[in-house]
Structures are given as C-alpha cells and as structure tokens.
Design an enzyme around this catalytic site. Structure first.
Site, PDB file in Angstrom:
ATOM      1  CB  CYS A 210      -0.983   0.000   1.165  1.00  0.00           C
ATOM      2  SG  CYS A 210      -0.334  -0.691   2.644  1.00  0.00           S
TER       3      CYS A 210
ATOM      4  CB  THR B   7      -8.077 -16.044  -7.427  1.00  0.00           C
ATOM      5  OG1 THR B   7      -7.469 -14.771  -7.186  1.00  0.00           O
ATOM      6  CG2 THR B   7      -9.002 -15.933  -8.608  1.00  0.00           C
TER       7      THR B   7
HETATM    8  C1  LIG Z   1     -10.454  -9.395  -4.532  1.00  0.00           C
HETATM    9  C2  LIG Z   1      -9.133  -9.510  -3.811  1.00  0.00           C
HETATM   10  C3  LIG Z   1      -8.937  -8.810  -2.630  1.00  0.00           C
HETATM   11  C4  LIG Z   1      -7.717  -8.890  -1.949  1.00  0.00           C
HETATM   12  N1  LIG Z   1      -7.549  -8.213  -0.771  1.00  0.00           N
HETATM   13  C5  LIG Z   1      -6.386  -8.338  -0.076  1.00  0.00           C
HETATM   14  C6  LIG Z   1      -6.226  -7.708   1.190  1.00  0.00           C
HETATM   15  O1  LIG Z   1      -7.150  -7.071   1.727  1.00  0.00           O
HETATM   16  N2  LIG Z   1      -5.021  -7.821   1.821  1.00  0.00           N
HETATM   17  C7  LIG Z   1      -3.989  -8.546   1.263  1.00  0.00           C
HETATM   18  O2  LIG Z   1      -2.917  -8.628   1.877  1.00  0.00           O
HETATM   19  N3  LIG Z   1      -4.141  -9.185   0.091  1.00  0.00           N
HETATM   20  C8  LIG Z   1      -5.295  -9.105  -0.595  1.00  0.00           C
HETATM   21  N4  LIG Z   1      -5.448  -9.765  -1.786  1.00  0.00           N
HETATM   22  C9  LIG Z   1      -4.352 -10.595  -2.313  1.00  0.00           C
HETATM   23  C10 LIG Z   1      -4.552 -12.078  -2.002  1.00  0.00           C
HETATM   24  O3  LIG Z   1      -4.585 -12.311  -0.610  1.00  0.00           O
HETATM   25  C11 LIG Z   1      -3.417 -12.929  -2.645  1.00  0.00           C
HETATM   26  O4  LIG Z   1      -2.176 -12.522  -2.142  1.00  0.00           O
HETATM   27  C12 LIG Z   1      -3.405 -12.805  -4.169  1.00  0.00           C
HETATM   28  O5  LIG Z   1      -4.703 -12.762  -4.695  1.00  0.00           O
HETATM   29  C13 LIG Z   1      -2.633 -13.953  -4.836  1.00  0.00           C
HETATM   30  O6  LIG Z   1      -3.187 -15.205  -4.532  1.00  0.00           O
HETATM   31  P1  LIG Z   1      -4.259 -15.961  -5.502  1.00  0.00           P
HETATM   32  O7  LIG Z   1      -3.648 -15.997  -6.876  1.00  0.00           O
HETATM   33  O8  LIG Z   1      -4.443 -17.317  -4.892  1.00  0.00           O
HETATM   34  O9  LIG Z   1      -5.505 -15.147  -5.476  1.00  0.00           O
HETATM   35  C14 LIG Z   1      -6.665  -9.696  -2.477  1.00  0.00           C
HETATM   36  C15 LIG Z   1      -6.882 -10.411  -3.666  1.00  0.00           C
HETATM   37  C16 LIG Z   1      -8.090 -10.343  -4.327  1.00  0.00           C
HETATM   38  C17 LIG Z   1      -8.275 -11.149  -5.593  1.00  0.00           C
END
Ligand SMILES: Cc1cc2nc3c(=O)[nH]c(=O)nc-3n(C[C@H](O)[C@H](O)[C@H](O)COP(=O)(O)O)c2cc1C
Length: 310
Positions: free
Chosen positions: A136, A273
C-alpha cells in the site's frame, strides 16, 4: 484429519505458530471467515486471513473493480473494510478462533497507523497472528508502496513488531519489485517472524470495443492461476534468502500446486482467487493433499519442504 502428516509448526521468536495443515485462506478472498461458513467447516483449515483491516472503515474504490482475465482476475477493490474496531467488537467474537488460526491482515499509509492497528489487534483475544500488507502507498514517500522500498518495508515491520505483543508478525511481500530478496531481507532484519508472498501483480485490462479500461481505477492487481509461476519463483528466491518461514501464495488451486510450493521452500500456503471460483473448494483440499501425499509416499510436509532438486 491426518494432523501428524499435514501439521506444520512455524517457529518464531515467541514460540510456534501451529497449523493443523498448511492450508490458509488468503486475505481479501475469504471475507471475515463467516461468509464461508455455509460452504464448509472452518476448523478443517490450517487458518484463514481475514479481509485487510484499516484503522477506520473504508468504502473501497468505485465500480467496476473486478474483471476476469485469461487464467485469473484483476481487482481494484481498494481494501474496502469495516475498520479494526468494528472487526474486534462485532466479528471476532463470532469466529471459531480456538479451532482454526485466525490471522488479521492490516494495512495503513504510515508506520504510526500500522503500529496502532497492531496494538489494537494484539490486545483482542483470539487472534493467532498479524499479517502486514505492505502493498500500500506510503503517503510520506509520494505513493511509492512500502513493499517496494527496503527501508520503508523494514520501518513498518519494526513499528508493527513493537506493538504486536504475543502475536507473530507475518509480512506480506509484493512481487512488483526488481529484487524480492532485498525486501525480504529488510523485513527479516526489521523483526518479521514469517514472510508471505505474493500479493497481486500490477496489471490492467482494456475493452477495445468501448475503448475503455475495464476497471474504474484503470490499474488493478492480477491474481489466480496466471500468476502461479511468478509466485513460485518469488517463494523459491525468498526462502533461500532468509532464515524465517515463508508462506506461499499465488494461483494455488490443487493439492499438487501445494506440493510445488512446499518443494520450493514454503512452510504453508494461502488459497485466494480459487475461493471465488468455488467457495467450497478449500475445504476439500486438506483431504486431497493427504491422499496425494500417501500416493506419492511423502511422509510429511516438513520432510518435503525445500527439497526441490536444482
Ligand atoms: C479481490 C481480492 C482482494 C484482496 N484483498 C487483499 C487484502 O485485503 N489484503 C492482502 O494482503 N491481500 C489481498 N489480496 C491478495 C490475495 O490475498 C493474494 O495474495 C493474491 O490474490 C494472490 O493469490 P491468488 O492468486 O491465490 O488469489 C486480495 C486479492 C483479491 C483477488
């Protein structure tokens, strides 16, 4: 369920973070946990990371803020959340904190607010760990992400660690950097107990017919199967660069994916996801992982970890 095979104990300066299996739901993809109770028993999971919390409630970004892409999705949710105080007062008491490890994920725009969040949450009963989202913007640095600058990343880690009390501090790394090991080492030196990686990859999508970006904020975070190779690379590099445990995240959807991350050096993994595509999927993963380990003759996660032959 086969806790001796799947169970992991992440060592940290104050003890061990004990997970009944290495499967954790990723922040922002699992609500505050309660939203997923209709789909399965939360206590089947090693843990879950709740939606990112800020000091004050946040409405998030304007819509559209989610779009599908090939092999994944882009989001610019803007970290919409109810604020840490409401989470502690209204949500935490309803969560099954004794049965599964509940991780609070936090974000802020300056180290003081990060520290205040850590202080508030570490005083609340029931949490197992804090996860610090350093993807962030650092307001004092003109919007450069904390996680893109080793000094800022270390500064936030130190500030959180000072106020984290008896909770281990997990620092969540962004892949949007030239050298992830530089940031990983800075966080470890700043007192991080565990590192998690990766957060989303910066990206955008265009609708050629309307000649408009598909997200109102234009740029968003890419997640899902498409990012798995990047995540594996980041986990492998990070695990070799630091002496603290690493949690792998990025495009994980199957038991075989989990084993790939453990081979690359991960102590545990997070599922993100995949929870949107099938909200009950994560609850069958511990059983699938145990079966696959039996089939392949893998004794435990610990014996497999970091054994990638290179
Ligand atoms: C809709 C959405 C919201 C997310 N919100 C956060 C969050 O609030 N804090 C955070 O550290 N990561 C957040 N992420 C990142 C996920 O925790 C993760 O690190 C990222 O999506 C990669 O993993 P994946 O490919 O399994 O989704 C968010 C991801 C998505 C798709």
């Amino acid at each position: 369920m086969k806790d001796e095979k799947l169970g992991v104990k992440l060592p940290w300066s104050g003890g061990e973070l004990i997970l009944r299996n290495p499967i954790i739901a990723a922040s922002g993809t699992f609500g505050y946990g309660m939203e997923f109770m209709p789909y399965g028993d939360l206590s089947l999971l090693g843990g879950f990371a709740a939606k990112g919390l800020s000091l004050r409630p946040m409405p998030g970004n304007p819509m559209p803020r989610i779009t599908e892409t090939v092999g994944g999705m882009l989001n610019s949710i803007g970290l919409q959340n109810c604020g840490a105080e409401s989470f502690i007062r209204d949500i935490l008491p309803l969560l099954p904190t004794t049965k599964t490890q509940v991780i609070a994920n936090i974000y802020a725009h300056n180290p003081q607010d990060f520290a205040e969040l850590a202080g508030l949450l570490s005083a609340a009963p029931g949490l197992a760990a804090l996860e610090v989202n350093i993807s962030c913007p650092n307001v004092a640095a003109g919007g450069l992400l904390f996680g893109q600058d080793p000094r800022a990343a270390a500064g936030v880690t130190e500030a959180v660690k000072k106020r984290a009390g008896s909770l281990p501090v997990i620092v969540k790394l962004t892949p949007n950097v030239t050298d992830i090991t530089e940031i990983a080492k800075a966080c470890a030196d700043g007192g991080a107990d565990v590192l998690s990686c990766i957060n989303t990859l910066s990206g955008m999508a265009v609708d050629a017919r309307s000649r408009k970006p598909r997200l109102a904020k234009i740029i968003g975070g890419l997640s899902g199967a498409a990012i798995k190779p990047v995540a594996l690379r980041c986990v492998w590099q990070t695990a070799r660069a630091v002496r603290i445990p690493v949690i792998g995240i990025g495009g994980i959807n199957t038991a075989e994916d989990i084993l790939e991350f453990i081979l690359a050096g991960a102590w545990a993994v997070q599922i993100g996801t995949a929870n949107f595509a099938a909200p009950d999927r994560i609850f069958s993963l511990p059983g699938e992982l145990a079966s696959l380990m039996d089939e392949w003759g893998i004794e435990s996660c610990a014996t497999l970890r970091g054994t990638l032959e290179d």
